[in-house]
Design a protein around this motif. Structure first.
Motif, short mmCIF file in Angstrom:
data_model
loop_
_atom_site.label_atom_id
_atom_site.label_comp_id
_atom_site.label_asym_id
_atom_site.label_seq_id
_atom_site.Cartn_x
_atom_site.Cartn_y
_atom_site.Cartn_z
N SER A 133 -9.09 27.38 -75.68
CA SER A 133 -10.22 26.68 -76.28
C SER A 133 -11.48 27.52 -76.29
CB SER A 133 -10.47 25.36 -75.53
OG SER A 133 -10.64 25.59 -74.15
N ARG A 134 -11.67 28.37 -75.26
CA ARG A 134 -12.84 29.23 -75.18
C ARG A 134 -12.50 30.53 -74.49
NH1 ARG A 134 -18.62 26.79 -74.64
NH2 ARG A 134 -18.53 25.07 -76.10
N PRO A 135 -12.94 31.65 -75.02
CA PRO A 135 -12.74 32.92 -74.31
C PRO A 135 -13.65 33.00 -73.10
CG PRO A 135 -14.06 33.28 -76.28
CD PRO A 135 -13.62 31.83 -76.31
N ALA A 136 -13.34 33.91 -72.19
CA ALA A 136 -14.12 34.08 -70.96
C ALA A 136 -14.45 35.54 -70.74
CB ALA A 136 -13.35 33.53 -69.76
N LEU A 137 -15.57 35.80 -70.09
CA LEU A 137 -15.99 37.15 -69.78
C LEU A 137 -15.60 37.44 -68.33
CD1 LEU A 137 -17.51 39.46 -71.24
CD2 LEU A 137 -19.59 38.67 -70.10
N ALA A 138 -14.83 38.51 -68.15
CA ALA A 138 -14.32 38.86 -66.82
C ALA A 138 -14.73 40.28 -66.45
CB ALA A 138 -12.80 38.73 -66.77
N ALA A 139 -14.79 40.54 -65.15
CA ALA A 139 -15.09 41.89 -64.66
C ALA A 139 -14.48 42.05 -63.28
CB ALA A 139 -16.60 42.13 -64.61
N ILE A 140 -14.46 43.30 -62.82
CA ILE A 140 -13.93 43.63 -61.50
C ILE A 140 -15.09 43.91 -60.56
CG2 ILE A 140 -12.50 45.24 -60.20
CD1 ILE A 140 -10.98 45.76 -62.81
N ALA A 141 -14.98 43.43 -59.33
CA ALA A 141 -16.01 43.64 -58.32
C ALA A 141 -15.36 44.12 -57.03
CB ALA A 141 -16.78 42.34 -58.07
N PRO A 142 -16.13 44.82 -56.17
CA PRO A 142 -15.56 45.29 -54.91
C PRO A 142 -15.54 44.20 -53.84
CG PRO A 142 -17.82 46.02 -55.09
CD PRO A 142 -17.51 45.31 -56.38
N SER A 143 -14.63 44.32 -52.89
CA SER A 143 -14.59 43.41 -51.75
C SER A 143 -14.05 44.19 -50.55
CB SER A 143 -13.71 42.19 -52.04
OG SER A 143 -12.34 42.50 -51.85
N LEU A 144 -14.04 43.53 -49.38
CA LEU A 144 -13.55 44.18 -48.17
C LEU A 144 -12.06 44.48 -48.24
CD1 LEU A 144 -15.45 42.14 -45.41
CD2 LEU A 144 -15.87 44.51 -46.13
N ARG A 145 -11.34 43.77 -49.10
CA ARG A 145 -9.88 43.94 -49.17
C ARG A 145 -9.43 44.60 -50.46
NH1 ARG A 145 -7.00 38.42 -47.91
NH2 ARG A 145 -5.22 39.84 -48.12
#
Length: 359
Positions: A133-145
């Motif tokens: 129904s709707r596209p989404a904007l995604a990205a990668i982020a850092p984390s401790l794991r």
């Protein structure tokens, strides 16, 4: 390089908007020079001012080897409104690159240009998948794991339960394709981890996801779980996701500035910096924003990657890497298969129907 003859069945890996971004076309071409080392078999369709690009490519032999030029007389400026881009940008490098994906000539597009224009043009020209129904904007982020996928990051300020379910499916497919995770864990961002926390739409989405055997649904997660790496994919609405993203960027800048102040505050502190420098360099490389460059508009009939407008060659090359991973792993088809599995799942709670929404 000459374009292929009309009627050719040649399919390009990616279409590249060479004129989008603060430092275009140099940052784009320098990024493609780096990308050519990682993807020597790829073929990119490069849109922009042909005379300017031809001379620039002559100084970048690796990029020239994998690029085919296509002249685009116009470029969409960073301050152009999306509605203007739709009306006036038909001969722009961004629009022509997007057209190449819509026609099937290229599998995906990468642009560092105007974000609003890119999203508007992609939704109108490439179009959203029928199941989404709707596209989404995604990205990668850092984390401790390790790396974490976050979505939506601003494409949809208001979302319902179905949107959140669809974002989850797209985030799962993205984590499999780009992060190489066979069964990524997924969490819905909420004000608490308990099942009764949150509003109706979040609880309804969680109920659907718990009944889907094909997803590794963890449950609700909180803001601190993003940097902790509690799950591999964090799903939320565009309003909350954008606030979380900008907050994280602000914390990174604050940490960098505080470290600078601490290590320049006195002579002993400067001596301490010399001792700690190797470790700080490793930290800088780990947290380097260029490593996470490349936001992805998920849910379209093609791969669309938005590079940060102010990035350099390293950052743009990473955005190309993300797009190539999605193309190579058949990301679009993976989403369709996941949606089909959800529809066929023997769950007591059906996926909420698409409700007409205003953009």
């Amino acid at each position: 390089m000459a374009a292929p003859a009309e009627g050719s069945l040649r399919r390009f890996s990616l279409a590249i908007d060479a004129m989008g971004g603060d430092h275009a076309p140099d940052s784009v071409l320098d990024g493609l020079e780096l990308a050519a080392e990682r993807h020597p078999q790829a073929q990119f369709l490069l849109f922009g001012d042909e005379a300017r690009l031809r001379d620039a490519l002559a100084r970048r032999p690796r990029a020239a080897k994998i690029c085919v030029l296509r002249h685009a007389p116009d470029a969409i400026p960073g301050d152009m409104k999306p509605t203007q881009a739709l009306r006036q940008g038909r001969k722009s490098s961004m629009r022509m690159a997007i057209d190449a994906v819509a026609s099937g000539e290229a599998s995906g597009v990468v642009s560092a240009g105007n974000t609003g224009a890119l999203m508007a043009l992609a939704k109108i020209v490439i179009k959203t998948m029928p199941e989404i129904s709707r596209p989404a904007l995604a990205a990668i982020a850092p984390s401790l794991r390790g790396d974490v996928v976050m979505l939506d990051l601003g494409a949809n300020v208001q979302c319902d339960a179905r949107n959140l379910v669809e974002f989850t499916i797209m985030g799962d497919a993205f984590a499999r394709a780009v992060l190489g995770l066979p069964s990524p864990t997924i969490g819905l961002l909420n004000v608490g981890s308990e099942e009764l926390k949150g509003d109706d739409r979040v609880r309804e989405a969680a109920e659907v996801l718990r009944g889907h055997a094909g997803l590794n649904f963890h449950g609700f997660v909180e803001g601190h779980d993003i940097s902790a790496g509690t799950v591999d994919v964090v799903v939320t609405d565009g309003f909350t996701g954008n606030v979380a993203l900008k907050t994280g960027e602000g914390v990174y800048k604050l940490m960098r500035e505080l470290l600078k102040q601490v290590f320049t505050s006195s002579i002993p502190a400067r001596m301490g910096y010399l001792l700690a420098r190797p470790a700080l360099e490793r930290l800088r490389e780990w947290m380097d924003p260029r490593r996470y460059n490349g936001a992805i508009l998920l849910g379209l009939n093609g791969v669309v990657v938005k590079s940060h407008g102010g990035t350099d060659a390293t950052g743009f090359a990473h955005a190309v890497d993300v797009a190539m991973d999605m193309v190579t792993h058949g990301f679009t088809q993976t989403i369709r298969e996941s949606l089909s599995q959800l529809a066929a799942a023997s769950s007591p709670v059906a996926i909420p129907p698409i409700v007409a929404q205003q953009d």
